[in-house]
Design a protein around this motif. Sequence first.
Motif, PDB file in Angstrom:
ATOM      1  N   HIS A 160       0.829  -1.207   0.000  1.00 23.03           N
ATOM      2  CA  HIS A 160       0.000   0.000   0.000  1.00 23.03           C
ATOM      3  C   HIS A 160       0.862   1.257   0.000  1.00 23.03           C
ATOM      4  CE1 HIS A 160      -3.908   2.038   1.627  1.00 23.03           C
ATOM      5  NE2 HIS A 160      -3.712   2.265   0.352  1.00 23.03           N
ATOM      6  N   GLY A 161       1.820   1.315   0.908  1.00 20.28           N
ATOM      7  CA  GLY A 161       2.684   2.492   0.966  1.00 20.28           C
ATOM      8  C   GLY A 161       3.692   2.541  -0.162  1.00 20.28           C
ATOM      9  N   GLY A 162       4.096   1.372  -0.655  1.00 16.79           N
ATOM     10  CA  GLY A 162       5.112   1.316  -1.699  1.00 16.79           C
ATOM     11  C   GLY A 162       4.537   1.227  -3.099  1.00 16.79           C
ATOM     12  N   MET A 163       4.000   0.070  -3.443  1.00 15.10           N
ATOM     13  CA  MET A 163       3.546  -0.172  -4.807  1.00 15.10           C
ATOM     14  C   MET A 163       2.430   0.779  -5.228  1.00 15.10           C
ATOM     15  SD  MET A 163       2.114  -3.702  -6.496  1.00 15.10           S
ATOM     16  CE  MET A 163       0.518  -3.597  -5.670  1.00 15.10           C
ATOM     17  N   ILE A 164       1.439   0.988  -4.346  1.00 10.75           N
ATOM     18  CA  ILE A 164       0.308   1.848  -4.715  1.00 10.75           C
ATOM     19  C   ILE A 164       0.763   3.290  -4.929  1.00 10.75           C
ATOM     20  CG2 ILE A 164      -1.896   2.797  -3.936  1.00 10.75           C
ATOM     21  CD1 ILE A 164      -1.979  -0.130  -4.844  1.00 10.75           C
ATOM     22  N   GLN A 165       1.691   3.770  -4.101  1.00  7.32           N
ATOM     23  CA  GLN A 165       2.186   5.137  -4.290  1.00  7.32           C
ATOM     24  C   GLN A 165       2.949   5.275  -5.605  1.00  7.32           C
ATOM     25  OE1 GLN A 165       3.306   8.163  -1.249  1.00  7.32           O
ATOM     26  NE2 GLN A 165       3.883   6.342  -0.080  1.00  7.32           N
ATOM     27  N   ILE A 166       3.740   4.259  -5.942  1.00  8.27           N
ATOM     28  CA  ILE A 166       4.484   4.310  -7.201  1.00  8.27           C
ATOM     29  C   ILE A 166       3.517   4.333  -8.385  1.00  8.27           C
ATOM     30  CG2 ILE A 166       6.019   2.996  -8.715  1.00  8.27           C
ATOM     31  CD1 ILE A 166       7.538   2.116  -6.197  1.00  8.27           C
ATOM     32  N   LEU A 167       2.489   3.489  -8.334  1.00  7.28           N
ATOM     33  CA  LEU A 167       1.489   3.492  -9.399  1.00  7.28           C
ATOM     34  C   LEU A 167       0.781   4.849  -9.492  1.00  7.28           C
ATOM     35  CD1 LEU A 167      -0.096  -0.051  -8.903  1.00  7.28           C
ATOM     36  CD2 LEU A 167       1.419   0.687 -10.753  1.00  7.28           C
ATOM     37  N   ALA A 168       0.443   5.425  -8.340  1.00  4.82           N
ATOM     38  CA  ALA A 168      -0.194   6.752  -8.339  1.00  4.82           C
ATOM     39  C   ALA A 168       0.746   7.794  -8.929  1.00  4.82           C
ATOM     40  CB  ALA A 168      -0.591   7.137  -6.909  1.00  4.82           C
ATOM     41  N   GLY A 169       2.025   7.691  -8.599  1.00  5.22           N
ATOM     42  CA  GLY A 169       3.008   8.625  -9.137  1.00  5.22           C
ATOM     43  C   GLY A 169       3.120   8.532 -10.649  1.00  5.22           C
ATOM     44  N   MET A 170       3.147   7.312 -11.173  1.00  9.27           N
ATOM     45  CA  MET A 170       3.230   7.134 -12.627  1.00  9.27           C
ATOM     46  C   MET A 170       1.965   7.673 -13.312  1.00  9.27           C
ATOM     47  SD  MET A 170       6.167   5.814 -13.486  1.00  9.27           S
ATOM     48  CE  MET A 170       6.706   7.116 -12.381  1.00  9.27           C
ATOM     49  N   TRP A 171       0.825   7.518 -12.641  1.00  4.32           N
ATOM     50  CA  TRP A 171      -0.428   8.055 -13.189  1.00  4.32           C
ATOM     51  C   TRP A 171      -0.373   9.574 -13.253  1.00  4.32           C
ATOM     52  CZ3 TRP A 171      -4.134   5.399 -15.551  1.00  4.32           C
ATOM     53  CH2 TRP A 171      -5.360   6.007 -15.785  1.00  4.32           C
ATOM     54  N   GLY A 222       4.034  13.253  -9.422  1.00  2.07           N
ATOM     55  CA  GLY A 222       4.735  12.052  -9.883  1.00  2.07           C
ATOM     56  C   GLY A 222       6.034  11.828  -9.135  1.00  2.07           C
ATOM     57  N   CYS A 223       6.803  12.898  -8.962  1.00  4.33           N
ATOM     58  CA  CYS A 223       8.085  12.804  -8.258  1.00  4.33           C
ATOM     59  C   CYS A 223       7.877  12.426  -6.796  1.00  4.33           C
ATOM     60  CB  CYS A 223       8.837  14.127  -8.368  1.00  4.33           C
ATOM     61  SG  CYS A 223      10.430  14.148  -7.510  1.00  4.33           S
ATOM     62  N   ALA A 224       6.904  13.057  -6.147  1.00 12.38           N
ATOM     63  CA  ALA A 224       6.670  12.811  -4.719  1.00 12.38           C
ATOM     64  C   ALA A 224       6.169  11.392  -4.471  1.00 12.38           C
ATOM     65  CB  ALA A 224       5.667  13.826  -4.165  1.00 12.38           C
ATOM     66  N   PHE A 225       5.138  10.980  -5.179  1.00 12.84           N
ATOM     67  CA  PHE A 225       4.551   9.666  -4.920  1.00 12.84           C
ATOM     68  C   PHE A 225       5.516   8.529  -5.269  1.00 12.84           C
ATOM     69  CE2 PHE A 225       0.177  11.727  -5.436  1.00 12.84           C
ATOM     70  CZ  PHE A 225      -0.038  11.747  -4.066  1.00 12.84           C
ATOM     71  N   THR A 226       6.221   8.641  -6.390  1.00  8.84           N
ATOM     72  CA  THR A 226       7.152   7.567  -6.740  1.00  8.84           C
ATOM     73  C   THR A 226       8.329   7.517  -5.766  1.00  8.84           C
ATOM     74  OG1 THR A 226       8.251   9.034  -8.339  1.00  8.84           O
ATOM     75  CG2 THR A 226       6.584   7.527  -9.198  1.00  8.84           C
ATOM     76  N   SER A 227       8.792   8.680  -5.320  1.00 14.51           N
ATOM     77  CA  SER A 227       9.925   8.707  -4.388  1.00 14.51           C
ATOM     78  C   SER A 227       9.561   8.101  -3.036  1.00 14.51           C
ATOM     79  CB  SER A 227      10.414  10.148  -4.192  1.00 14.51           C
ATOM     80  OG  SER A 227      10.932  10.674  -5.396  1.00 14.51           O
ATOM     81  N   TYR A 228       8.431   8.531  -2.468  1.00 17.59           N
ATOM     82  CA  TYR A 228       8.039   7.997  -1.162  1.00 17.59           C
ATOM     83  C   TYR A 228       7.539   6.562  -1.272  1.00 17.59           C
ATOM     84  CZ  TYR A 228       8.703  12.752   0.402  1.00 17.59           C
ATOM     85  OH  TYR A 228       9.268  13.978   0.677  1.00 17.59           O
ATOM     86  N   GLY A 229       7.006   6.195  -2.440  1.00 21.05           N
ATOM     87  CA  GLY A 229       6.677   4.790  -2.664  1.00 21.05           C
ATOM     88  C   GLY A 229       7.934   3.943  -2.684  1.00 21.05           C
ATOM     89  N   GLY A 230       8.982   4.462  -3.345  1.00 13.30           N
ATOM     90  CA  GLY A 230      10.262   3.767  -3.354  1.00 13.30           C
ATOM     91  C   GLY A 230      10.871   3.688  -1.966  1.00 13.30           C
TER      92      GLY A 230
END
Length: 207
Positions: free
Chosen positions: A62-73, A83-91
Amino acid sequence: MADTAEMPVETKPVNPHVATTCTAGPIGLTAFGITTILLNFLNAELIGKDTITLIICYGMFHGGMIQILAGMWEVYRGNIFGGCAFTSYGGFWMGFALFEILMVITELEPPSKDGKVVWLVVWGIFTLLNFVGTLNANRVVQFVFASLTALFFLLAAGVDNADIHVLAGYVGIVCGSSALYLGWAEVMNELAGRELCYIGPVKNKVF
């Protein structure tokens, strides 16, 4: 006489995806908010340490994969900040979860205290820079990033101080709660077609 007619001003082309796709902001904010709250209940010593397994496994997805997907969206929609924020904190969450798992299933040595401090300070600096990027956004998202910045620096200071570590946990609960609220508020405002829930849009742009 020289031609004094004004040259046409070039405008940035409109991203067609913005008009045809919804924002993934609430998805990323909800994922970030819930996982941040859960982890910091642990940091604040409000729940037992044996809960870490549940939090890490949940946080990875939830905190990782879902945030990365939201960032790419958000990148697809042309929102580079989101995109930068969600993918970074997802990572961050994916890496943190993997680290905790490796500490259990392998014989790797735990990181030194100074190494952990540097890791947290770097994330604090990155978050502070992101906070600057929110100055044209809204008051709630500004609070999310300001409190997250404080959280990282408090966690760094708490590496050698248990009391500060617990304090950081309470700050993290507030930070995660504000992100969860913002995600919910954005959904409600879109459903209502107006600002039903306060987010505090900035009227005078800083830059």
